[in-house]
Design a protein around this motif. Structure first.
Motif: not given
Ligand code: OX2
Length: 835
Positions: A539-541, A545-546, A652-655
């Motif tokens: 989530k931090q990663e 990106r967001i 990148r989003i699913y995890p």
């Protein structure tokens, strides 16, 4: 572990050369060689792209070694081959996936590091081939991975679009489209097979005559002939030597110039012909689940199907086999009706080019094809205006008339007098204008028909294909979709992969059922902690990106509530928005309330011509602008529209997902596959009883799944009773407030026109029962929030979701297709030179 050895002076000598070696040293040598001999650079002046290319060619060499061995083995053994026909393949980037399947990710990481470059930096350089719209194209890609991993001889056939799915940008809150020039910097993963090319006729007319032997013959005089050239991409299985081909066709002019026109001075005509030919494989139609009815689309479908069948027949005959036995060599799967013209084309090739009699040709054809249906939406069932069809494929129109005539003769005997049935089974639809029904062509010509989830297959039999089921029930079966754990877990979530493997070993990557061994740790506080730590880091990663992409700062401790998929009314992103607005209003009315912080993350493309879908994107971004900047909300709610959803971004989003939104109107989503990927990565699902949700809930347990909404049956019933959305709007206060705010311009700087169509559609028509499901959805979301407060209980549910997802590996799906439909077996491949 691969070992390549030769016998030398009676000693086994290990070969680790730059082309095939798998050690760090061999890989380093390969990269430097390629940098020099392929890119023409020395390290000091090499660009990031030079390195990416050098690395990719190093990997490709290793694939080619396995590929040639696979081909050799297949041909020698005369094995039955699966041929997958699909207008779309949504592959995603190749480099990292190939490193994983080769089993040399770590080695390559070290090799690049020793050369002073960062592997991830090079992986991120790859432009993904976006040769598909969404689930249907991605399914084809997952199936190619599983076919190779299960060591099944297979070829994927499709179109090498020069421009894939458009790139999405968000400007002023609206979607804008940009062309996807993915081939701009070259494509190291494909090999052009210039020698493998076929001619494809288009347009013109058909002459009929009797030949010397008194045989009735047809001669198709085309208006235009195009050439299809094969471009092959190797698809390697996971830790096996099997490497299959994905063969995509590029359209070209048969000769670079029409010399007759050129010499007579008509230069424009000559050049135009070339452009018309090249246009056929130029661009992917960006419509998901809607038919376009355009001539160029029909030309694309016919173009790739004809090249593919000519190619298969060539392979079959070169094996010394008789044309009558074609169906012994190949099982051909039709990925929806996009390639269904194959049935008429097979007949044409057998009758006109290979001199078979009708009954023999029909026997071969109907033993060759199997058809997968992917949707019940009426707007997605392909039809072609008969006149348009005849103008592109005059010979096929004749053949379809004949197929239909013979079939209806047979039907008439069985259902005598039932005109309703006859007209529903007919390939030709009557109306103000006649049309060709591609699903019906697919059904008559196939020996097997399947849906993509249990509920969907069941509804197929009861609705759109009801009369087909009554007519030939033995053809029908279900094949629930699956996704490849190699890309969707190992590649996209390395930390979770490491944590899992630490506990239960690595076998699960090939045998996903083994994930169930994780269940014993679901209550272990230590394991729960590590599990949630990985989630937090992912989530931090994503938060980083967001921030970079959208400028929105989100809190990684908040619940990441994620809906990522194509934007479509039936998927009901607007239902999600109504819940979001409801939470916002609750906070405004009671700023001190104790609310579980949520980050709403949306991503997905809207078809460029789909106004309502584009308006839904604008609604999301408008609500986001207000909510994200309102101090009363105090960071407890954030809204993100993550631009340009594609395979790379999905990875990148699913995890990072806590909650997976699978909220389509029951009966509308055939299967869904994002639902599987999210759950595998430990997200909990909030969903309706639709598509594969039903089966996901069954395996993870109803206590680990947030269910809401009408069932498919209730939806039908409600519609039949005369559904009136307005009564729902009037009677639910929170719902009415949210809709009134949208209508009044509360989220759009007081512009009260912009969302008018959307609001009116909802309160007066609401074709997807958004308002009918609102109350149940919001009540369920309240339960989700409560559940999220109990960290240990949430962690447990998350672990159990992953642990119980074994069924949804595409390996399981492919095994079922192999056993029940294709009747093909694994053929283990030995490396050439290996003993
Ligand atoms: C999609 C379906 O909408 C989706 O539910 C399914 O998971 C996917 O296909 C793979 O089976 N175009 N896209 C689809 O169907 C059509 C037609």
């Amino acid at each position: 572990e691969e070992k390549e050895t030769v016998k030398s002076e009676n000693k086994e000598v290990l070969i680790q050369d730059a082309r095939t070696g798998l050690t760090v040293e061999a890989l380093k040598k390969a990269i430097l060689n390629n940098l020099f001999y392929v890119q023409g650079k020395y390290p000091e002046i090499a660009t990031r792209n030079d390195y990416y290319m050098a690395l990719s060619f190093a990997v490709r060499d290793r694939l080619l070694q396995r590929w040639t061995s696979s081909v050799k083995q297949y041909l020698e053994g005369k094995n039955r081959v699966v041929s997958y026909l699909s207008a779309e393949y949504l592959l995603g980037p190749h480099l990292a996936n190939n490193l994983i399947n080769l089993g040399i990710y770590k080695e390559m990481e070290q090799a690049t590091q020793e050369l002073g470059v960062n592997l991830q930096w090079l992986i991120d350089k790859e432009v993904e081939p976006g040769l598909g719209n969404g689930g249907l194209g991605r399914l084809a890609a997952c199936y190619m991975d599983s076919l190779a991993t299960l060591e099944v001889p297979a070829i994927g056939y499709g179109i090498r679009y020069q421009f894939g799915i458009f790139e999405q940008d968000i400007r002023d809150g609206w979607q804008v489209e940009d062309t996807d020039n993915w081939l701009r910097r070259g494509n190291p993963w494909e090999i052009a097979r210039r020698e493998l090319n076929y001619e494809v006729k288009l347009g013109g007319y058909v002459q009929h005559y009797m030949d010397r032997d008194g045989r009735y013959r047809s001669n198709w005089m085309p208006e235009l002939t195009v050439k299809g050239v094969a471009y092959d991409t190797p698809i390697l299985g996971y830790k096996v030597n099997t490497c299959n081909a994905l063969r995509l066709w590029k359209s070209e002019a048969p000769k670079s110039f029409d010399f007759q026109s050129f010499n007579s001075g008509d230069y424009n005509h000559a050049v135009n012909q070339k452009i018309i030919c090249e246009n056929i494989s130029k661009v992917l139609y960006p419509n998901d689940e809607t038919i376009s009815g355009k001539i160029l689309r029909l030309q694309q479908q016919y173009f790739f199907v004809s090249c593919s069948l000519q190619d298969m027949i060539g392979i079959h005959l070169r094996q010394g086999e008789k044309i009558e036995d074609f169906n012994v060599t190949f099982a051909v799967q039709l990925n929806d009706t996009h390639p269904a013209i194959a049935i008429a084309e097979m007949m044409r090739l057998l009758l006109d080019e290979h001199d078979l009699e009708w009954v023999d040709a029909w026997r071969v054809t109907t033993r060759t094809f199997a058809y997968t249906n992917h949707t019940l939406l009426p707007e997605a069932l392909e039809t072609w205006d008969l006149e348009l069809f005849g103008s592109v494929l005059p010979r096929h129109l004749e053949l379809i008339y004949e197929i239909n005539k013979r079939f209806l003769d047979e039907v008439t005997i069985k259902v005598y007098g039932d005109h309703q049935k006859i007209s529903s089974l007919s390939i030709i639809g009557e109306g103000p204008r006649k049309f060709i029904k591609m699903a019906n062509l697919a059904c008559v010509g196939s020996f097997a028909i399947n849906g993509v989830a249990a509920l969907h297959s069941d509804l197929l039999k009861k609705t759109v294909l009801k009369d087909w089921y009554a007519y030939s029930p033995e053809k029908f079966s279900n094949k629930t979709n699956g996704v490849t754990p190699r890309r969707w877990m190992v590649l996209s979530n390395p930390k979770l992969t490491a944590l899992i493997s630490e506990k239960i070993g690595e076998n699960w990557i090939k045998h996903l059922d083994e994930l169930k061994n994780l269940e014993q740790y679901a209550d272990d506080p230590e394991f729960q902690k590590s599990w949630m730590q990985v989630k937090l880091e992912m989530k931090q990663e994503l938060a980083k990106r967001i921030l970079g992409k959208t400028g929105v700062k989100v809190d990684p401790e908040s619940m990441f509530d994620i809906q990522v998929k194509r934007i479509h009314e039936y998927k009901r992103q607007h239902l999600n928005v109504l819940h979001l607005i409801t939470l916002y209003n609750r906070l405004k009315q009671n700023p001190k309330m104790d609310m579980v912080p949520r980050t709403f993350i949306f991503a997905g493309k809207a078809a460029p011509g789909y106004k309502m879908a584009k308006l839904i994107i604008k609604l999301i971004t408008s609500v986001g602008d207000l909510v994200n900047n309102d101090p009363d909300v105090n960071h407890r709610l954030k809204v993100v529209f993550y631009p340009n959803y594609n395979v790379t971004n999905a990875q990148r989003i699913y995890p990072a997902a806590d909650l997976s939104e699978q909220i389509s109107t029951a009966g509308k989503e055939a299967s869904g596959t994002g639902n599987m990927k999210l759950s595998m990565n430990g997200a909990l699902t909030i969903g309706t009883l639709d598509g594969a949700n039903v089966e996901i809930r069954e395996v993870v347990g109803e206590e680990n799944f947030f269910l809401f909404g009408l069932t498919a049956e209730e939806v039908t019933q409600k519609r039949n009773e005369g559904y009136d959305p307005y009564t729902y709007y009037k009677s639910n206060k929170e719902l009415k407030l949210a809709i009134d705010q949208i209508a009044s311009g509360y989220f759009s700087h007081l512009d009260d026109k912009i969302f008018k169509d959307l609001v009116n559609n909802l309160i007066y028509h609401d074709p997807f029962l958004v308002l009918a499901d609102y109350e149940s959805y919001v009540a369920c979301q309240d339960k989700v929030s409560e559940a999220f407060r109990d960290k240990a209980a949430w962690a447990r549910m998350s672990i159990l979701n992953t642990a119980r997802m074994g069924k949804f590996s595409s390996d399981r799906s492919i095994r079922e297709y192999c056993d029940d439909i294709w009747k093909v077996k694994s053929v283990p491949v030995h490396l050439n030179g290996d003993s």
